[in-house]
Scaffold this active site. Structure first.
Site, PDB file in Angstrom:
ATOM      1  N   ALA A 184      19.815  45.316   7.526  1.00 42.23           N
ATOM      2  CA  ALA A 184      19.786  44.087   8.316  1.00 42.23           C
ATOM      3  C   ALA A 184      19.766  42.861   7.408  1.00 42.23           C
ATOM      4  CB  ALA A 184      18.544  44.073   9.191  1.00 42.23           C
ATOM      5  N   THR A 186      19.591  39.173   8.948  1.00 44.02           N
ATOM      6  CA  THR A 186      18.554  38.424   9.665  1.00 44.02           C
ATOM      7  C   THR A 186      18.219  39.114  10.986  1.00 44.02           C
ATOM      8  OG1 THR A 186      20.262  37.089  10.712  1.00 44.02           O
ATOM      9  CG2 THR A 186      19.320  36.221   8.698  1.00 44.02           C
ATOM     10  N   ASP A 244      23.078  32.164   7.526  1.00 41.08           N
ATOM     11  CA  ASP A 244      24.201  33.093   7.438  1.00 41.08           C
ATOM     12  C   ASP A 244      25.455  32.248   7.645  1.00 41.08           C
ATOM     13  OD1 ASP A 244      25.237  35.583   7.153  1.00 41.08           O
ATOM     14  OD2 ASP A 244      24.392  36.418   8.972  1.00 41.08           O
TER      15      ASP A 244
END
Lengths: 481, 481
Positions: A184, A186, A244
């Site tokens: 993962a 975020t 991101d």
């Protein structure tokens, strides 16, 4: 690293707290940030290393090391120029990626780089160069086949765990799909986190080859085969910042695909108001950038925009998502239908992309492969070959969130739901997360369970509960007229 | 903070490496980043704190503490929005500054904030709000006088140490100038670093008031009186990144001035190709922003653009610059004339700004005050009152850089010269730095000393020398026709 303030080396070199230090042993060298120790934790003449530094620098007990000031990192100069609005040249990006790969950047410096690239954006040429350099500093796989398929989801939609299902279907049709996935960034779970609850995913390159040679596919963690290792460093800092960027995302995805030796890739972009990609305009910009950059690397790329308005399946968190995957694979009666449909669509796109079937026939072929049970047998074979299949773990602590009134579910905030699953411990606690029992448009009664909160420790359960107390509006309801 | 991986608290709370932990003792509370310890460094049930955390959280031996997950820092949400290009509202900035003041931001998060504000820039309203909030979280001085003068240099020019001279001249004329200065941000010495080699500068508020009441001026470090303390936190991370944005610079300067209770401020902006401000266009943009923001706070502000083409005086580094200051104050025959002239000009501007003399008469009055020796007596009185005046230290290690050919000095790179002085140990090693003996336009002979490199340790001397070996072009010469 740790050193006593009264140590001869510390004094003669003029080291102070947070000095960047070059450490050289007979075996290796690397940079570390100094913590100055007073008192008796270390003996005179000793230095201490963190576990990660120890693994990198020392492979025997009590090694001798030389310490000096870290040389100036020249590639920080173009980083500062980027912060001030200049574009990075290809050779700047090469130097930056090499220095990050060699551990020469601090997290603070990486944070500045990522923020500048997000804030100012990156040009097409910058993204191509970044992708290229990220591939160059890692391993690169070659499969000796004309067609190597792959699929990827840009993420942002909790529970969207289609990958294991797609790999099983595609590999069952005889198409090579050696899938490497990330942990993962975020989100509460990456595909590697989810698969890790069912089988080992930390396979080295030869173990991975072995699985792919025998079964045509695999589901391993990309980090353990050192594909685009700088991506993992960037992701660690992005996770701490919870950002991101589009350019970073494209370089991250495509560097992994190029390094993995893929030839045909299907990209799933979920679009919704609280998904990573919020509207069709952003989706088409991302889609265009992905396609353009992919073309530079001779990669055949198909983008599929999917509904990102609510989580997929029921589970949010590694083990809870794995349970949904298994239900779909086993064709259980209560398997989440939305997850099944999405996976079948994507598998159909892959089968069409590699010209395994005519255009328009992929969906039906994928459906049949799932229904017949051959996809399920393929998944079991792959996971067994990776080191043994097991059932995902069950959490030790649970709390049910009940509807305080009746009504119709009108909105679900993916971001805050994902945040709650992370506060409950996902992904580092694999059994932690959320099991969502209500979907958009559902009519619910007062007292009905809307979702279950799962945690591995009482502290994390309490922590996630307190977040819900402050965020009760992350599920919205309308009451009838 | 440090905690054992097998500690009950660590396990039940689900802490892992780099978890952000809320620590509460009976006296205080604060956030810390966790380092997980394996082995016997800590006893079961013990936790360790860094010295700075210990000072903040514990004022007695073996205190009991409660540990829990740090609550989510809500103000990081607008920071992420800023990274993605949105403007910060006044209430966002208030929340961010408050959270930084309370120690809730990691350095990685502060780096992202600073980078975003540098990269995207800040609006006038953002800078005013930032200045306002930075003042609000610190102490604010009130002097009970109508006129409180101040001067400030935006920096970037090595050796430009006019402040002690200006303060001595202005205070000698009876104008109140309670000067607080900062430590170096990205330079080899700040005024506080330089003055610290001649007298104590870490005075608390009442000690500072005492000096100002008796002598009309002081030369203290701003950090010890907690003016705009968040500025110091931001500066620490800026220093690690070696960036310094215009908006940040304005908020940093003006928050200190407003908090210090100044009414009339003269700002020195050196302009030159390798100074902090590189050309007249950038200088006038900075000057405009400074003037506009100052007006919002009722501050009378004068900007003086000065020549920034080469270092001022001879010394670069705390003690070496202090020696130049003393030579000017004592009217020594070999005192650096450029430093003397700049200081006199700036002191004249201050005297005119506060209407102590007619417009145009300030320079002559300042000159007379210096020549007559009353400014020198005033400096001695101020430094004695701060805790005792002393001579600056002399370095233990020196290396002379000789001209390898004859010619005329045509260019000096301020930035790389400053970098070399820092590598030699300045400002943390006060005697370290560079003594520059050649100036632009000087004709030099082969073998002539161009500058001396000073360090307190052989390691630092060698380190700075190796930088010169790779940067011999930081002094450029032309040879005659």
């Amino acid at each position: 690293m740790y050193m006593r303030s009264d140590c001869d080396v510390c004094r003669s070199e003029g080291f102070t707290a947070h000095s960047r230090v070059l450490i050289e042993t007979d075996e290796a060298s690397g940079l570390a940030t100094l913590n100055v120790v007073r008192g008796e934790l270390l003996k005179p003449g000793e230095a201490g290393l963190s576990e990660s530094a120890w693994e990198r620098l020392a492979n025997r007990p009590r090694p001798t090391a030389r310490f000096s000031h870290a040389p100036t990192v020249a590639s920080l100069r173009p980083v500062r120029a980027k912060i001030h609005g200049r574009t990075l040249e290809a050779e700047d990006i090469a130097a930056i990626v090499n220095d990050i790969a060699a551990g020469r950047y601090t997290d603070v410096e990486i944070a500045a780089l990522l923020t500048a690239c997000t804030s100012a954006g990156m040009t097409m040429r910058e993204v191509v160069a970044l992708t290229h350099e990220m591939v160059a500093v890692g391993e690169r796989l070659h499969w000796d086949r004309e067609v190597v398929a792959d699929k990827h989801c840009v993420g942002g939609l909790p529970g969207n765990r289609t990958t294991p299902i797609v790999v099983a279907i595609v590999a069952a049709r005889g198409v090579c799909i050696p899938k490497t996935s990330s942990r993962a960034i975020t989100s509460p779970a990456g595909t590697a986190d989810t698969v890790a609850t069912m089988a080992p995913v930390n396979l080295d390159l030869s173990a991975m080859r072995n699985v792919v040679d025998r079964h045509g596919g695999c589901l391993v963690w990309g980090g353990s085969v050192q594909l685009s290792p700088v991506d993992d460093t960037l992701i660690r800092v992005e996770r701490a910042l919870d950002i991101d960027s589009e350019a970073q995302l494209v370089a991250s995805i495509l560097s992994k695909k190029v390094a993995a030796g893929s030839t045909h890739v299907v990209i799933d972009i979920p679009v919704g108001p609280s998904a990573k990609v919020r509207d069709p305009i952003a989706a088409s910009a991302l889609s265009r950038l992905l396609t353009q950059v992919a073309r530079e690397f001779g990669l055949e790329l198909r983008v599929v925009l999917t509904d990102g308005s609510q989580p997929v399946g029921r589970g949010i968190g590694p083990a809870l998502e794995a349970r949904d995957v298994l239900a779909v694979m086993r064709c259980d009666a209560d398997a989440p239908e939305d997850l099944r449909r999405r996976a079948v669509t994507l598998a159909g796109e892959v089968l069409e992309a590699v010209a395994h079937c005519p255009r328009g026939a992929g969906g039906a072929l994928a459906e049949e492969t799932l229904q017949s049970g051959i996809a399920w047998r393929k998944l079991q074979a792959i996971l067994e070959a990776q080191g043994g299949m097991r059932e995902p773990p069950v959490s030790g602590h649970r709390w049910d969130f009940l509807a305080s009134a009746g009504g119709t579910i009108s909105a679900i905030d993916n971001r805050r739901l994902a945040r709650a699953a992370k506060l409950a411990g996902a992904p580092s606690s694999p059994a932690a997360g959320i099991r969502l029992l209500a979907r958009l448009g559902d009519e619910v009664q007062v007292g009905q369970t809307l979702f279950e909160l799962h945690a591995e420790t009482p502290g994390e359960l309490a922590y996630a509960r307190s977040f819900f107390d402050a965020n009760r509006d992350l599920l919205r309801m309308t009451t009838g007229p």
